[in-house]
Design a protein around this motif. Structure first.
Motif, PDB file in Angstrom:
ATOM      1  N   TRP A  28       0.782  -1.281  -0.018  1.00  0.00           N
ATOM      2  CA  TRP A  28      -0.023  -0.015  -0.184  1.00  0.00           C
ATOM      3  C   TRP A  28       0.838   1.280   0.088  1.00  0.00           C
ATOM      4  O   TRP A  28       1.786   1.401   0.953  1.00  0.00           O
ATOM      5  N   ALA A  33      -2.750   3.211  -3.584  1.00  0.00           N
ATOM      6  CA  ALA A  33      -4.310   3.761  -3.033  1.00  0.00           C
ATOM      7  C   ALA A  33      -5.178   4.079  -4.280  1.00  0.00           C
ATOM      8  O   ALA A  33      -6.412   4.053  -4.384  1.00  0.00           O
ATOM      9  N   ILE A  57      -4.681  -7.107  -0.734  1.00  0.00           N
ATOM     10  CA  ILE A  57      -3.683  -6.534  -0.436  1.00  0.00           C
ATOM     11  C   ILE A  57      -2.697  -7.336   0.302  1.00  0.00           C
ATOM     12  O   ILE A  57      -2.869  -7.846   1.157  1.00  0.00           O
TER      13      ILE A  57
END
Length: 82
Positions: A28, A33, A57
């Motif tokens: 991330w 994002a 993720i």
């Protein structure tokens, strides 16, 4: 709280789930994002009526789209002692 409607291992290996309904992200950051928001919007719009999808993720795939296992350990939390 109900669990996932699919087994996690089946989801990771795309068994019973089309690859178009599964998006893997290694980690991330700001780039991820923005990409994740686009993926979520695409799943929500569901033009092909595939019943959405799964954004996973922390799992990376290689050039052929296969999982890279085991996943790398998460980075240390901010402010955590080294």
């Amino acid at each position: 709280m109900a669990g996932l409607p699919i087994n996690l291992e089946d989801l990771l290996y795309a068994r019973g789930v089309e690859d178009a309904r599964r998006e893997l992200k290694a980690g991330w950051d700001d780039f991820t994002a923005e990409s994740a928001v686009r993926t979520i919007c695409a799943f929500a719009n569901d033009i092909l009526n595939l019943n959405g999808g799964y954004l996973i993720i922390g799992v990376e795939e290689d050039e052929q789209g296969r999982l890279k296992l085991p996943p790398p350990p998460p980075p240390p939390a901010r402010g955590a002692p080294a």
